[in-house]
Design a protein around this motif. Structure first.
Motif, PDB file in Angstrom:
ATOM      1  N   TYR A 172       1.240  -1.758   0.009  1.00  0.00           N
ATOM      2  CA  TYR A 172       1.285  -0.299  -0.165  1.00  0.00           C
ATOM      3  C   TYR A 172       0.950   0.402   1.145  1.00  0.00           C
ATOM      4  CZ  TYR A 172       1.791  -1.394  -5.048  1.00  0.00           C
ATOM      5  OH  TYR A 172       2.279  -1.886  -6.231  1.00  0.00           O
ATOM      6  N   ARG A 173       0.010  -0.192   1.903  1.00  0.00           N
ATOM      7  CA  ARG A 173      -0.311   0.374   3.218  1.00  0.00           C
ATOM      8  C   ARG A 173       0.916   0.320   4.118  1.00  0.00           C
ATOM      9  NH1 ARG A 173      -5.925   0.622   4.891  1.00  0.00           N
ATOM     10  NH2 ARG A 173      -7.216   0.443   3.032  1.00  0.00           N
ATOM     11  N   GLY A 174       1.654  -0.790   4.039  1.00  0.00           N
ATOM     12  CA  GLY A 174       2.871  -0.939   4.850  1.00  0.00           C
ATOM     13  C   GLY A 174       3.884   0.150   4.526  1.00  0.00           C
ATOM     14  N   VAL A 215       8.270   2.723  -6.011  1.00  0.00           N
ATOM     15  CA  VAL A 215       7.586   1.891  -5.013  1.00  0.00           C
ATOM     16  C   VAL A 215       6.973   0.681  -5.719  1.00  0.00           C
ATOM     17  CG1 VAL A 215       5.604   1.817  -3.442  1.00  0.00           C
ATOM     18  CG2 VAL A 215       7.144   3.795  -3.423  1.00  0.00           C
ATOM     19  N   ARG A 216       6.306   0.924  -6.826  1.00  0.00           N
ATOM     20  CA  ARG A 216       5.658  -0.181  -7.548  1.00  0.00           C
ATOM     21  C   ARG A 216       6.709  -1.173  -8.049  1.00  0.00           C
ATOM     22  NH1 ARG A 216       0.421   1.219  -7.505  1.00  0.00           N
ATOM     23  NH2 ARG A 216      -0.055  -0.854  -8.262  1.00  0.00           N
ATOM     24  N   ALA A 217       7.832  -0.637  -8.535  1.00  0.00           N
ATOM     25  CA  ALA A 217       8.897  -1.517  -9.055  1.00  0.00           C
ATOM     26  C   ALA A 217       9.440  -2.388  -7.920  1.00  0.00           C
ATOM     27  CB  ALA A 217      10.009  -0.676  -9.670  1.00  0.00           C
ATOM     28  N   GLY A 260      -6.274  -6.398  -5.405  1.00  0.00           N
ATOM     29  CA  GLY A 260      -5.633  -5.080  -5.411  1.00  0.00           C
ATOM     30  C   GLY A 260      -6.214  -4.179  -6.470  1.00  0.00           C
ATOM     31  N   ARG A 261      -5.318  -3.473  -7.156  1.00  0.00           N
ATOM     32  CA  ARG A 261      -5.758  -2.551  -8.212  1.00  0.00           C
ATOM     33  C   ARG A 261      -5.252  -2.986  -9.589  1.00  0.00           C
ATOM     34  NH1 ARG A 261      -7.285  -1.260  -4.031  1.00  0.00           N
ATOM     35  NH2 ARG A 261      -8.010   0.723  -3.197  1.00  0.00           N
ATOM     36  N   ASP A 262      -4.064  -3.622  -9.606  1.00  0.00           N
ATOM     37  CA  ASP A 262      -3.416  -3.939 -10.882  1.00  0.00           C
ATOM     38  C   ASP A 262      -3.021  -5.407 -10.972  1.00  0.00           C
ATOM     39  OD1 ASP A 262      -1.435  -3.981  -8.972  1.00  0.00           O
ATOM     40  OD2 ASP A 262       0.083  -3.064 -10.256  1.00  0.00           O
ATOM     41  N   THR A 263      -3.675  -6.277 -10.175  1.00  0.00           N
ATOM     42  CA  THR A 263      -3.220  -7.667 -10.154  1.00  0.00           C
ATOM     43  C   THR A 263      -3.558  -8.379 -11.470  1.00  0.00           C
ATOM     44  OG1 THR A 263      -5.205  -8.478  -9.014  1.00  0.00           O
ATOM     45  CG2 THR A 263      -3.358  -7.809  -7.624  1.00  0.00           C
ATOM     46  N   LYS A 296     -11.949  10.753  -3.669  1.00  0.00           N
ATOM     47  CA  LYS A 296     -10.585  11.272  -3.894  1.00  0.00           C
ATOM     48  C   LYS A 296      -9.635  10.108  -4.193  1.00  0.00           C
ATOM     49  CE  LYS A 296      -8.190  13.029  -0.475  1.00  0.00           C
ATOM     50  NZ  LYS A 296      -8.128  13.691   0.783  1.00  0.00           N
ATOM     51  N   ARG A 297      -9.804   9.016  -3.441  1.00  0.00           N
ATOM     52  CA  ARG A 297      -8.921   7.853  -3.611  1.00  0.00           C
ATOM     53  C   ARG A 297      -9.171   7.208  -4.984  1.00  0.00           C
ATOM     54  NH1 ARG A 297      -7.376   3.205  -0.483  1.00  0.00           N
ATOM     55  NH2 ARG A 297      -8.889   3.347   1.197  1.00  0.00           N
ATOM     56  N   ASP A 298     -10.448   7.106  -5.392  1.00  0.00           N
ATOM     57  CA  ASP A 298     -10.783   6.558  -6.713  1.00  0.00           C
ATOM     58  C   ASP A 298     -10.066   7.350  -7.797  1.00  0.00           C
ATOM     59  OD1 ASP A 298     -12.545   4.795  -5.608  1.00  0.00           O
ATOM     60  OD2 ASP A 298     -14.358   5.717  -6.414  1.00  0.00           O
ATOM     61  N   ARG A 313      -7.414   9.335  -7.556  1.00  0.00           N
ATOM     62  CA  ARG A 313      -5.954   9.195  -7.545  1.00  0.00           C
ATOM     63  C   ARG A 313      -5.533   7.825  -8.083  1.00  0.00           C
ATOM     64  NH1 ARG A 313      -4.498   9.534  -2.246  1.00  0.00           N
ATOM     65  NH2 ARG A 313      -4.589  11.775  -2.112  1.00  0.00           N
ATOM     66  N   ASP A 314      -6.238   6.761  -7.654  1.00  0.00           N
ATOM     67  CA  ASP A 314      -5.862   5.405  -8.083  1.00  0.00           C
ATOM     68  C   ASP A 314      -6.133   5.187  -9.577  1.00  0.00           C
ATOM     69  OD1 ASP A 314      -5.180   4.958  -5.449  1.00  0.00           O
ATOM     70  OD2 ASP A 314      -6.916   3.699  -4.978  1.00  0.00           O
ATOM     71  N   SER A 315      -7.161   5.869 -10.116  1.00  0.00           N
ATOM     72  CA  SER A 315      -7.535   5.630 -11.516  1.00  0.00           C
ATOM     73  C   SER A 315      -6.759   6.507 -12.479  1.00  0.00           C
ATOM     74  CB  SER A 315      -9.016   5.924 -11.741  1.00  0.00           C
ATOM     75  OG  SER A 315      -9.785   5.253 -10.805  1.00  0.00           O
ATOM     76  N   GLU A 316      -6.308   7.671 -11.983  1.00  0.00           N
ATOM     77  CA  GLU A 316      -5.710   8.620 -12.927  1.00  0.00           C
ATOM     78  C   GLU A 316      -4.203   8.677 -12.886  1.00  0.00           C
ATOM     79  OE1 GLU A 316      -7.919  12.235 -12.729  1.00  0.00           O
ATOM     80  OE2 GLU A 316      -9.748  11.156 -13.307  1.00  0.00           O
ATOM     81  N   ARG A 317      -3.576   7.896 -11.999  1.00  0.00           N
ATOM     82  CA  ARG A 317      -2.106   7.903 -11.980  1.00  0.00           C
ATOM     83  C   ARG A 317      -1.616   7.278 -13.286  1.00  0.00           C
ATOM     84  NH1 ARG A 317      -2.299   3.383  -7.448  1.00  0.00           N
ATOM     85  NH2 ARG A 317      -2.437   1.597  -8.806  1.00  0.00           N
ATOM     86  N   SER A 318      -0.380   7.674 -13.672  1.00  0.00           N
ATOM     87  CA  SER A 318       0.084   7.215 -14.979  1.00  0.00           C
ATOM     88  C   SER A 318       0.585   5.774 -14.925  1.00  0.00           C
ATOM     89  CB  SER A 318       1.177   8.142 -15.499  1.00  0.00           C
ATOM     90  OG  SER A 318       2.173   8.258 -14.521  1.00  0.00           O
TER      91      SER A 318
HETATM   92  O1   DC Z   1      -7.007  -2.125  -1.358  1.00  0.00           O
HETATM   93  P1   DC Z   1      -6.545  -1.111  -0.325  1.00  0.00           P
HETATM   94  O2   DC Z   1      -7.582  -0.097   0.052  1.00  0.00           O
HETATM   95  O3   DC Z   1      -5.952  -1.771   0.878  1.00  0.00           O
HETATM   96  O4   DC Z   1      -5.336  -0.314  -1.045  1.00  0.00           O
HETATM   97  C1   DC Z   1      -4.739   0.816  -0.468  1.00  0.00           C
HETATM   98  C2   DC Z   1      -4.096   1.672  -1.568  1.00  0.00           C
HETATM   99  O5   DC Z   1      -2.975   0.979  -2.117  1.00  0.00           O
HETATM  100  C3   DC Z   1      -4.995   1.992  -2.746  1.00  0.00           C
HETATM  101  O6   DC Z   1      -5.697   3.212  -2.568  1.00  0.00           O
HETATM  102  C4   DC Z   1      -4.052   2.056  -3.909  1.00  0.00           C
HETATM  103  C5   DC Z   1      -2.879   1.201  -3.515  1.00  0.00           C
HETATM  104  N1   DC Z   1      -2.822  -0.087  -4.226  1.00  0.00           N
HETATM  105  C6   DC Z   1      -2.275  -0.102  -5.478  1.00  0.00           C
HETATM  106  O7   DC Z   1      -1.924   0.956  -6.000  1.00  0.00           O
HETATM  107  N2   DC Z   1      -2.114  -1.280  -6.152  1.00  0.00           N
HETATM  108  C7   DC Z   1      -2.529  -2.428  -5.612  1.00  0.00           C
HETATM  109  N3   DC Z   1      -2.361  -3.573  -6.297  1.00  0.00           N
HETATM  110  C8   DC Z   1      -3.129  -2.432  -4.337  1.00  0.00           C
HETATM  111  C9   DC Z   1      -3.279  -1.239  -3.666  1.00  0.00           C
END
Ligand code: DC
Length: 212
Positions: free
Chosen positions: A35-37, A90-92, A112-115, A162-164, A166-171
């Motif tokens: 995602y950073r890339g 992007v996720r797809a 990650g976040r959703d592994t 802010k990042r928490d 956004r990452d937690s509340e996206r659908s």
């Molecule tokens: O783990 P990180 O800080 O390198 O992740 C950067 C961003 O990428 C994070 O804020 C949300 C997104 N991300 C994601 O949505 N799903 C993942 N599996 C990993 C990262």
């Protein structure tokens, strides 16, 4: 064996995942780097981070072997990643690559976040690593200062919150523990203690014990 390690920014999940991979001789994928890339290339190619079609195109064309770790570790790349990560296209585009990595013979460690929820819901062990926002901000602040980047603690804390959010509340694929994930709170643990606790969690089912 497949091990997933999810959690919020600066929780220590990346370090733990790398250490677990080394310990068990498994390949490791830092899914955040993907995602950073995408975020980084969107900025470099002058696209708006809110342009879903451009973001999906960039994600589709992403070559994981060409990711420049140093450029992607900045806070700006993390922020851009968090924004493009909320775009379904992007996720797809990044899904199959991550699933293939998880399913390789012998297994893998992914962080990650959703592994544990989306990429490898059938993982053998799922860790959800947390720490208080203040402790995570302290760690990130220390890291930035050590790298010579100018940043104030309050600003880092605000960014983390802010990042928490956004990452937690996206659908799509929000940051949340899988129902069968084991929570590991590292607020009061240094990396060695956190690593020992993670090993305990991985070993517990094998030893026939219930997880802590
Ligand atoms: O783990 P990180 O800080 O390198 O992740 C950067 C961003 O990428 C994070 O804020 C949300 C997104 N991300 C994601 O949505 N799903 C993942 N599996 C990993 C990262």
């Amino acid at each position: 064996m497949i091990i997933t390690v999810d959690g919020p920014a600066a929780s220590g999940k990346g370090t733990l995942a790398r250490r677990l991979a080394k310990h068990y001789g498994l390949p490791h994928l830092d899914t955040g780097l993907l995602y950073r890339g995408v975020g980084y290339l969107m900025i470099r190619e002058n696209h708006s981070l809110d342009d879903p079609a451009a973001a999906a195109r960039v994600a589709d064309a992403l070559d994981p072997s060409k990711l420049d770790q140093k450029a992607l570790r900045t806070d700006a790349a993390g922020e851009a990643a968090s924004r493009v990560a909320a775009i379904p296209g992007v996720r797809a585009a990044l899904l199959k690559l991550q699933q293939d990595f998880a399913r390789q013979p012998g297994g893998a460690v992914l962080d990650g976040r959703d592994t544990g929820t989306v990429i490898a819901p059938d993982a053998d062990v799922k860790l959800f690593v947390t720490a208080s926002p203040e402790e995570r901000a302290r760690r990130r602040h220390r890291e930035l200062v050590a790298r010579g980047e100018a940043a104030g603690y309050d600003e880092v804390l605000a960014d983390i919150k802010k990042r928490d959010e956004r990452d937690s509340e996206r659908s799509i694929a929000p940051l949340k523990p899988a129902p069968d994930a084991v929570l590991l709170d590292t607020t009061h643990l240094d990396i060695e203690a956190a690593f020992r606790a993670a090993i305990e969690i991985v070993e517990a089912p094998r030893a026939g014990r219930t997880r802590p």
